[in-house]
Scaffold this motif. Structure first.
Motif, PDB file in Angstrom:
ATOM      1  N   GLN A  29       0.833  -1.210   0.000  1.00  0.00           N
ATOM      2  CA  GLN A  29       0.000   0.000   0.000  1.00  0.00           C
ATOM      3  C   GLN A  29       0.870   1.264   0.000  1.00  0.00           C
ATOM      4  O   GLN A  29       2.059   1.226   0.337  1.00  0.00           O
ATOM      5  CB  GLN A  29      -0.906  -0.022   1.227  1.00  0.00           C
ATOM      6  CG  GLN A  29      -1.990  -1.083   1.146  1.00  0.00           C
ATOM      7  CD  GLN A  29      -3.084  -0.690   0.149  1.00  0.00           C
ATOM      8  OE1 GLN A  29      -3.837   0.239   0.384  1.00  0.00           O
ATOM      9  NE2 GLN A  29      -3.161  -1.409  -0.969  1.00  0.00           N
ATOM     10  N   VAL A  33      -0.799   5.262   3.707  1.00  0.00           N
ATOM     11  CA  VAL A  33      -1.831   4.302   4.137  1.00  0.00           C
ATOM     12  C   VAL A  33      -1.197   3.295   5.108  1.00  0.00           C
ATOM     13  O   VAL A  33      -1.778   2.957   6.143  1.00  0.00           O
ATOM     14  CB  VAL A  33      -2.494   3.612   2.913  1.00  0.00           C
ATOM     15  CG1 VAL A  33      -3.481   2.542   3.364  1.00  0.00           C
ATOM     16  CG2 VAL A  33      -3.193   4.646   2.040  1.00  0.00           C
ATOM     17  N   CYS A  61      -7.094  -2.463   3.599  1.00  0.00           N
ATOM     18  CA  CYS A  61      -6.333  -1.662   2.649  1.00  0.00           C
ATOM     19  C   CYS A  61      -5.443  -2.644   1.880  1.00  0.00           C
ATOM     20  O   CYS A  61      -4.349  -2.993   2.331  1.00  0.00           O
ATOM     21  CB  CYS A  61      -5.505  -0.606   3.373  1.00  0.00           C
ATOM     22  SG  CYS A  61      -6.531   0.500   4.348  1.00  0.00           S
ATOM     23  N   ILE A 267      -6.139   2.503  -3.084  1.00  0.00           N
ATOM     24  CA  ILE A 267      -6.563   2.823  -1.716  1.00  0.00           C
ATOM     25  C   ILE A 267      -5.786   4.053  -1.236  1.00  0.00           C
ATOM     26  O   ILE A 267      -4.553   4.077  -1.306  1.00  0.00           O
ATOM     27  CB  ILE A 267      -6.307   1.624  -0.760  1.00  0.00           C
ATOM     28  CG1 ILE A 267      -6.865   0.313  -1.333  1.00  0.00           C
ATOM     29  CG2 ILE A 267      -6.874   1.924   0.636  1.00  0.00           C
ATOM     30  CD1 ILE A 267      -8.352   0.252  -1.566  1.00  0.00           C
ATOM     31  N   VAL A 272     -10.225   5.740   2.515  1.00  0.00           N
ATOM     32  CA  VAL A 272     -10.322   5.020   3.801  1.00  0.00           C
ATOM     33  C   VAL A 272     -11.279   5.785   4.716  1.00  0.00           C
ATOM     34  O   VAL A 272     -12.162   5.191   5.352  1.00  0.00           O
ATOM     35  CB  VAL A 272      -8.931   4.855   4.465  1.00  0.00           C
ATOM     36  CG1 VAL A 272      -9.081   4.339   5.895  1.00  0.00           C
ATOM     37  CG2 VAL A 272      -8.051   3.909   3.654  1.00  0.00           C
TER      38      VAL A 272
END
Ligand code: 13P
Ligand code: SF4
Length: 304
Positions: A29, A33, A61, A267, A272
């Motif tokens: 990720q 994140v 994620c 993501i 999120v």
């Protein structure tokens, strides 16, 4: 993290507590994140974490099959994937129907599926595996034919380690296959003393040039423990954030800067936060499929 990221992070943390949520993050990720994760890990570690959490909501994620696996293990929890387009192209290279056809050609074969598969494919499989335990799992199968799906390169690696011939599905990871032998050779020329670690989703010509072939979690542990100052890393570049953060005294060199998984990068802190606000997108597996897929995942988790 800049000011905007800090602001988003504060809002995420607040909502996360209110909703009794846990944020699970894969090693590929985006750095920002990873930095808000309750836990960052490889596919196996993330499914183990999902199995052990008492949170009510899991914000995943990562990519779709990972969220789906969490939902297979924890049907009573709400599993959220902040962007439904975050799918794994390799997982889409096989369908349950195609696998049933292959099984019909080899009646009695044991089907081992990589965790990078849909729940429907897991439901057609005997046992699931990740790159961290695939060798041990295949070693544990006593006799008979083995169908290994969908990653031909992980399958090839497992065959070479176990001496077991397997029926391989022609799937592959579009990100890892971008890493070519010449990239490793060039990096080695530039950094003659460096160790080379690569992921088993890489081509066999690439794994043949590596000192270690490891899952992303294996890379985290290996690079923590070794003395070497320079390490060439043959996997998705997102992992460099974590490796550099945890080992400030070591130098990490990507085998190829092009090894980027665009789906993993969908993501963001923004989605999120949105995911927690709207409780979307919920990933859920129909119960009949879930129960069959769960048997394959449980057999894997029993390996520890
Ligand atoms: P691991 O993190 O389990 O090594 O898997 C890599 C991967 O490609 C996940 O999609
Ligand atoms: Fe799938 Fe490859 Fe991306 Fe992993 S890195 S999610 S295997 S496309």
């Amino acid at each position: 993290m800049d000011n905007r990221d800090n602001e988003l992070r504060d809002k995420i943390m607040l909502l996360k507590d209110q909703k009794k949520a846990i944020i699970l993050v894969h090693n590929y990720q985006l750095g920002e994140v990873q930095d808000i994760g309750d836990f960052v890990g490889d596919s196996l570690e993330l499914s183990q974490k999902a199995a052990g959490t008492d949170a009510e909501v899991i914000v995943f994620c990562g990519v779709h099959f990972m969220a789906e696996t969490a939902s297979i293990i924890c049907p009573d929890k709400t599993v959220l994937l902040p962007d439904l387009h975050a799918g794994c192209p390799m997982a889409d290279m096989i369908t349950a129907e195609k696998l049933r056809e292959k099984k019909a050609e080899h009646p009695g074969a044991t089907v081992v599926c990589y965790v990078n598969t849909t729940a429907e494919v897991k439901a057609e499989s005997d046992i699931c595996c990740t790159s961290a335990n695939a060798v041990r799992i295949v070693e544990g199968i006593d006799t008979g034919e083995i169908i290994f799906v969908p990653d031909q390169y992980l399958g090839h690696h497992v065959s070479s380690k176990t001496g077991r011939e397997m029926i391989l599905w022609p799937g592959f990871c579009p990100t890892h296959t971008r890493i070519l032998p010449q990239h490793i050779l060039e990096r080695k020329r530039e950094h003659p003393g460096a160790k080379v670690v690569v992921h088993p989703e890489c081509r066999p010509e690439v794994t043949a040039l590596a000192d270690e072939v490891l899952s992303t979690g294996g890379m985290v542990r290996f690079t923590r423990e070794i003395e070497a100052g320079e390490i060439i890393v043959g996997t998705e570049v997102g992992i460099l954030h974590r490796l550099r953060k945890e080992n400030p005294d070591k130098k990490f060199i990507p085998a190829s800067e092009q090894a980027i998984c665009p789906r993993m990068k969908l993501i963001t802190l923004e989605n999120v936060l949105w995911s927690l606000q709207e409780m979307r997108h919920e990933v859920k597996v129909p119960e009949d499929i879930r129960l069959k897929a769960r048997a394959a995942v449980d057999r894997m988790l029993a390996y520890g």
